[in-house]
Design an enzyme around this catalytic site. Structure first.
Site, PDB file in Angstrom:
ATOM      1  N   PHE A   4     -54.055  85.958   0.967  1.00 36.47           N
ATOM      2  CA  PHE A   4     -53.723  84.456   2.403  1.00 36.47           C
ATOM      3  C   PHE A   4     -52.727  84.772   2.441  1.00 36.47           C
ATOM      4  O   PHE A   4     -52.250  85.912   2.408  1.00 36.47           O
ATOM      5  CB  PHE A   4     -52.944  83.676   0.154  1.00 36.47           C
ATOM      6  CG  PHE A   4     -51.898  83.166   0.762  1.00 36.47           C
ATOM      7  CD1 PHE A   4     -53.106  82.063   0.665  1.00 36.47           C
ATOM      8  CD2 PHE A   4     -50.519  82.556   0.406  1.00 36.47           C
ATOM      9  CE1 PHE A   4     -51.791  80.610   1.616  1.00 36.47           C
ATOM     10  CE2 PHE A   4     -50.381  81.523   0.740  1.00 36.47           C
ATOM     11  CZ  PHE A   4     -50.475  80.987   1.305  1.00 36.47           C
ATOM     12  N   GLN A   5     -52.640  84.644   4.028  1.00 40.25           N
ATOM     13  CA  GLN A   5     -51.808  84.300   4.534  1.00 40.25           C
ATOM     14  C   GLN A   5     -51.952  85.652   5.616  1.00 40.25           C
ATOM     15  O   GLN A   5     -51.440  86.516   5.982  1.00 40.25           O
ATOM     16  CB  GLN A   5     -50.462  84.194   4.516  1.00 40.25           C
ATOM     17  CG  GLN A   5     -50.296  82.514   3.477  1.00 40.25           C
ATOM     18  CD  GLN A   5     -49.061  81.879   4.368  1.00 40.25           C
ATOM     19  OE1 GLN A   5     -47.718  83.294   3.954  1.00 40.25           O
ATOM     20  NE2 GLN A   5     -48.869  81.045   4.259  1.00 40.25           N
ATOM     21  N   LYS A  36     -45.759  94.345   3.028  1.00 44.83           N
ATOM     22  CA  LYS A  36     -45.174  93.185   2.529  1.00 44.83           C
ATOM     23  C   LYS A  36     -44.261  94.654   0.746  1.00 44.83           C
ATOM     24  O   LYS A  36     -43.200  94.937   0.598  1.00 44.83           O
ATOM     25  CB  LYS A  36     -45.216  91.957   1.515  1.00 44.83           C
ATOM     26  CG  LYS A  36     -43.907  91.523   0.565  1.00 44.83           C
ATOM     27  CD  LYS A  36     -44.349  89.936  -0.462  1.00 44.83           C
ATOM     28  CE  LYS A  36     -42.917  89.584  -1.029  1.00 44.83           C
ATOM     29  NZ  LYS A  36     -44.036  88.105  -1.379  1.00 44.83           N
ATOM     30  N   GLU A  95     -42.443  78.712  14.862  1.00 42.66           N
ATOM     31  CA  GLU A  95     -41.916  79.880  15.589  1.00 42.66           C
ATOM     32  C   GLU A  95     -42.142  80.807  16.713  1.00 42.66           C
ATOM     33  O   GLU A  95     -41.482  81.256  17.301  1.00 42.66           O
ATOM     34  CB  GLU A  95     -43.389  80.990  14.676  1.00 42.66           C
ATOM     35  CG  GLU A  95     -43.204  81.394  13.044  1.00 42.66           C
ATOM     36  CD  GLU A  95     -43.564  80.552  12.041  1.00 42.66           C
ATOM     37  OE1 GLU A  95     -43.691  79.310  13.205  1.00 42.66           O
ATOM     38  OE2 GLU A  95     -43.324  80.482  11.638  1.00 42.66           O
ATOM     39  N   MET A 128     -48.417  67.934  37.653  1.00 48.56           N
ATOM     40  CA  MET A 128     -48.844  68.569  38.624  1.00 48.56           C
ATOM     41  C   MET A 128     -50.433  68.705  37.901  1.00 48.56           C
ATOM     42  O   MET A 128     -51.381  69.049  39.184  1.00 48.56           O
ATOM     43  CB  MET A 128     -48.762  70.231  37.865  1.00 48.56           C
ATOM     44  CG  MET A 128     -48.789  71.616  39.007  1.00 48.56           C
ATOM     45  SD  MET A 128     -48.453  70.600  40.302  1.00 48.56           S
ATOM     46  CE  MET A 128     -47.154  72.294  40.618  1.00 48.56           C
TER      47      MET A 128
HETATM   48  C1  LIG Z   1     -49.017  74.332  26.970  1.00 53.43           C
HETATM   49  C2  LIG Z   1     -49.698  74.813  28.571  1.00 53.43           C
HETATM   50  N1  LIG Z   1     -50.949  73.767  28.507  1.00 53.43           N
HETATM   51  C3  LIG Z   1     -51.160  73.647  29.753  1.00 53.43           C
HETATM   52  C4  LIG Z   1     -51.004  73.202  31.177  1.00 53.43           C
HETATM   53  C5  LIG Z   1     -51.912  72.905  31.942  1.00 53.43           C
HETATM   54  N2  LIG Z   1     -50.926  72.275  32.730  1.00 53.43           N
HETATM   55  C6  LIG Z   1     -50.035  73.327  33.832  1.00 53.43           C
HETATM   56  S1  LIG Z   1     -49.022  71.933  34.479  1.00 53.43           S
HETATM   57  C7  LIG Z   1     -48.969  70.293  32.899  1.00 53.43           C
HETATM   58  C8  LIG Z   1     -48.512  69.051  33.181  1.00 53.43           C
HETATM   59  C9  LIG Z   1     -46.557  69.206  33.057  1.00 53.43           C
HETATM   60  O1  LIG Z   1     -46.693  68.129  32.884  1.00 53.43           O
HETATM   61  P1  LIG Z   1     -44.951  67.561  32.810  1.00 53.43           P
HETATM   62  O2  LIG Z   1     -43.926  68.547  31.535  1.00 53.43           O
HETATM   63  O3  LIG Z   1     -44.503  66.228  32.447  1.00 53.43           O
HETATM   64  O4  LIG Z   1     -44.342  67.993  34.360  1.00 53.43           O
HETATM   65  P2  LIG Z   1     -44.521  67.678  36.010  1.00 53.43           P
HETATM   66  O5  LIG Z   1     -45.713  67.819  36.470  1.00 53.43           O
HETATM   67  O6  LIG Z   1     -45.152  66.237  35.424  1.00 53.43           O
HETATM   68  O7  LIG Z   1     -43.340  67.611  36.639  1.00 53.43           O
HETATM   69  C10 LIG Z   1     -50.183  70.968  32.077  1.00 53.43           C
HETATM   70  C11 LIG Z   1     -51.210  70.363  31.337  1.00 53.43           C
HETATM   71  C12 LIG Z   1     -49.768  74.644  30.570  1.00 53.43           C
HETATM   72  N3  LIG Z   1     -49.281  75.160  31.567  1.00 53.43           N
HETATM   73  N4  LIG Z   1     -49.424  75.217  29.766  1.00 53.43           N
END
Ligand SMILES: Cc1ncc(C[n+]2csc(CCOP(=O)(O)OP(=O)(O)O)c2C)c(N)n1
Ligand SMILES: [Mg+2]
Lengths: 577, 163
Positions: free
Chosen positions: A113-114, A163, A51, A484
């Site tokens: 439920f749900q 529902k 979803e 990042m």
């Molecule tokens: C759902 C979620 N969880 C954690 C984060 C924190 N976060 C920001 S950037 C990042 C790393 C992303 O890794 P990747 O997709 O490989 O991109 P890169 O920075 O390596 O280009 C994380 C864990 C986030 N933004 N969203």
């Protein structure tokens, strides 16, 4: 008059609202609704794999088209799975209507439920929500939901339907209202004429003017008006991450993106300007750096449709509330009519000289040593995609370094072409939002620039792409790490890479092919151009391009924080202003 | 500074929780809160007091106004207004203190609305300060239970919060 069940009324109302696509996933509480869907062909349903994917698809559809995206999920886990996508749309003011099934009315409150209190769970992340108490209200509720979602400052609206309100045996007279009005909601506002005049007077006297525009320009369909006014005034302009494409990215007056990873020239021009015209932007903390050190010498004009965005973090000297497009046109008329006070280009010529000096910094130059020659920098990947698509593609991104590289190295000349989760920063947004854009524009090139971390957060949607033949091009800038996060650990935690590596990555090419897609892996810089050329010549298939990039690269410029202003930036590893 | 905000709200389920939720979500405080339907039963009037500086009250009123079910809003503390709070207070009144308590209640124009052998229930209306002062004036240790309505207010003069 025709008599219909609640479920049929809902589907009819969606048809009458002009809904083309419904992104959804069935379950017990929405079975009556799914049965009503089965009997019609007007609305095409896209069956997702999760979803969250449905909400991001509807969101991508909305961002690409400007129309309201529509989602249908079941109660309980279906509804809670949708929350991340609703919050993502809320933060970026995206028009969306989410229809969630609810347990039967008599079971509400019994932990049945749900059962989840969807109205309660979603409350902080929706513009508004409705719980249907009487099936007769369904048509009007749907009309209101679309009206609220798409007007004023747009946002997601949840309609929770127990529902029993869709029971096929209970029939009601159906009539879809042509319009609705709510005494407590009046989003259309005209900008105050006196304020607009004051703003124009101030702009025409400026010696170091700067225009800063955001997502509101895209949402308000105001890019033409903004572009015309900016060109007439001859002022420099910057766009936020959400506002890219609001002004042509390849235009000489454009200084690039601003903020946390903004360009040297844009951030410096912000810091030193004497008059700032902010349009459809909200002075987010990723822009201002330390608020007390923000634009120390500037008078600030702020145009926004949402009064609560004005003077929230940074006080505006001339606030103007209303539709940005209309206000910009009124400003344009005033600027043009004032014969005596035409924009005086010599007044700001020194300012442009200063900007030219900042531009000489060439802050986006890719730094490469001789032995690096065949190493692919993530920036190379984005630039090559730009060339291969001639800058004309819809580009979605996930969240991380790759997102910033995409924003900085793929200039957008048109609005709605750049689609990313700016406010919430939701990893997992890229692929499903690209699918939503592709559904809306089946003939256009849609690229998802992602990272190996983010893509795995909604990778199950590769299956949906097979089912509906969505030829999205996935560009995976694979640095084998949560880049990042790693960058911050390098800069602030002495390089202690606590859980920011990506071990046990799948063979993405084989994975894509297992779903019936095509896959390519690129490991050498000289392969970038020819392989991408081939990739983008494939029009009828999803292609997954796994590009192995330099795992050590950082995104620069980067604002120095805490306690920095916008002119305080890291320019490369260990080098700051 | 203490502010009194009055809100006309659609009298619908969910509207109140949305407004309260907004305060929690954005970190605004609520000191007192009272709500009831108005003479027009499709509308509720909600009055709350909060402590906020100028910038914060501006944000609060803007954010509250944005809620779809909020019809109108006024910050009463911006101008001349009347305000009242109602308190019901149960006071332990042993034979040695009865006279004293009654005297204090009279001074503050409180009414004794219930009497049992060793306790009075007193009703008092007035500004919050007056009510505070009354509680302080009672003999030490005599207060058994307090119920306060929270602040209600109307602006003075012809101005009215209505649709
Ligand atoms: C759902 C979620 N969880 C954690 C984060 C924190 N976060 C920001 S950037 C990042 C790393 C992303 O890794 P990747 O997709 O490989 O991109 P890169 O920075 O390596 O280009 C994380 C864990 C986030 N933004 N969203
Ligand atoms: Mg990565």
């Amino acid at each position: 008059m025709e008599k219909l069940s609640g479920a049929d009324m809902l589907i009819r109302a969606l048809q009458d609202e002009g809904v083309e696509y419904l992104f959804g996933y069935p379950g017990g509480a929405v079975l009556h609704i799914y049965d009503a869907l089965f009997n019609q062909e007007k609305i095409k349903h896209i069956l997702v794999r999760h979803e969250q994917g449905a909400t991001h698809m509807a969101d991508g559809y909305a961002r690409a088209t400007g129309r309201t995206g529509v989602v249908l999920v079941t109660s309980g886990p279906g509804a809670t799975n949708a929350i991340t996508g609703i919050a993502t749309a809320y933060m970026d003011s995206i028009p969306m209507v989410v229809i969630s099934g609810q347990v039967q009315s008599h079971l509400i409150g019994t932990d049945s439920f749900q059962e989840t209190d969807m109205i309660g769970v979603s409350r902080p992340v929706v513009k508004h929500s409705f719980l249907v108490k009487d099936a007769r209200d369904i048509p009007e509720t749907i009309k209101k939901a679309f009206f609220i979602a798409s007007s004023g400052r747009p946002g997601p609206v949840v309609v929770d339907i127990p529902k029993d309100k869709t029971n096929p045996n209970d029939l009601f007279e159906y009539k879809y209202p042509k319009s609705v009005s709510l005494r407590s909601y009046n989003p259309s506002q005209k900008g105050h004429a006196g304020q607009i005049q004051k703003a124009v007077d101030l702009l025409l006297k400026a010696e170091k003017p700067m225009i800063y525009s955001g997502g509101g320009v895209i949402l308000g369909e105001a890019s033409n008006a903004l572009t015309a006014l900016t060109r007439e005034l001859g002022f420099p302009i910057t766009n936020t991450l959400m506002g890219l494409g609001g002004f042509p990215g390849t235009d000489q007056q454009f200084l690039g993106m601003l903020g946390m990873h903004g360009t040297y020239e844009a951030n410096n021009a912000m810091h030193h300007c004497d008059v700032l015209l902010a349009v459809g932007a909200r002075f987010d903390d990723r822009i201002t750096n330390t608020p007390s050190m923000f634009c120390p010498n500037a008078k600030i004009i702020h145009i926004d449709v949402d009064p609560a965005s004005i003077s929230k973090t940074i006080r505006a000297d001339i606030p103007i509330v209303g539709d940005v497009g209309v206000i910009l046109k009124e400003m344009m008329d005033l600027v043009k009519n004032k014969r005596s006070k035409k924009p005086n280009k010599t007044l700001i010529s020194k300012w442009w000289d200063q900007i030219a000096l900042w531009r000489e910094q060439d802050c986006l130059k890719i730094k490469r040593t001789a032995e690096d020659d065949q190493i692919i920098k993530p920036q190379d990947g984005v630039k090559a995609v730009y060339e291969a698509t001639r800058g004309e593609a819809f580009v979605t991104s996930d969240v991380g370094q790759h997102q910033m590289f995409a924003a900085l190295y793929y200039p957008f000349d048109e609005p709605r072409k750049w689609i990313n989760s700016g406010g919430l920063g939701t990893m997992g947004f890229g692929l499903p939002s690209a699918m939503g854009a592709q559904v809306a524009f089946p003939e256009s090139t849609v690229v998802c620039i992602t990272g190996e971390g983010s893509i795995q957060m909604n990778i199950q949607e590769l299956s949906t792409c097979s089912q509906y033949e969505l030829p999205v091009k996935i560009i995976n800038l694979n640095n084998q790490s949560l880049g990042m996060v790693k960058q911050w650990q390098d800069m602030q935690y002495e390089g202690r890479h606590s859980h920011s590596y990506m071990d046990s990555l799948p063979d993405f090419v084989a994975l894509a092919e297992s779903y019936g897609h095509k896959g390519f892996k690129i490991q050498s810089r000289s392969d970038l151009e020819p392989v991408l050329k081939e990739v983008f010549s494939i029009k009828d298939k999803l292609v997954f391009v796994d590009i192995m990039v330099d795992p050590k690269e950082h995104v620069y410029p980067m604002l120095v924080a805490p306690n920095g202003s916008m002119r305080d930036m890291w320019l490369e590893k260990g080098v700051r202003t | 500074m203490r502010r009194i905000v009055s809100v006309l709200l659609e009298n619908e389920s969910g509207a109140l929780s949305r407004l309260i939720g907004l305060f929690a979500q954005r970190g605004y405080n609520i000191e007192t809160l009272t709500v009831a339907p108005t003479e027009d039963h499709t509308l509720s009037r909600l009055t709350l007091t909060t402590v906020a500086g100028d910038d914060e009250i501006e944000q609060i009123t803007k954010q509250v106004n944005k809620l779809v079910e909020v019809v109108k809003l006024v910050d009463l503390s911006e101008g001349d207004h009347v305000e009242r709070e109602l308190m019901l207070i149960k006071v332990k009144a042993g034979s040695d203190q009865r006279e004293e308590i009654k005297r204090v209640a009279d001074i503050f124009r409180g009414q004794i609305v219930d009497v049992v052998h060793d306790a009075y229930t007193i009703q008092l209306t007035g500004t919050s300060e007056k009510i505070d002062a009354f509680v302080k004036a009672l003999p030490q240790g005599s207060v058994a239970e307090v119920a306060r309505s929270g602040v209600l207010g109307l602006s003075r003069g012809e101005k009215a919060l209505s649709i």
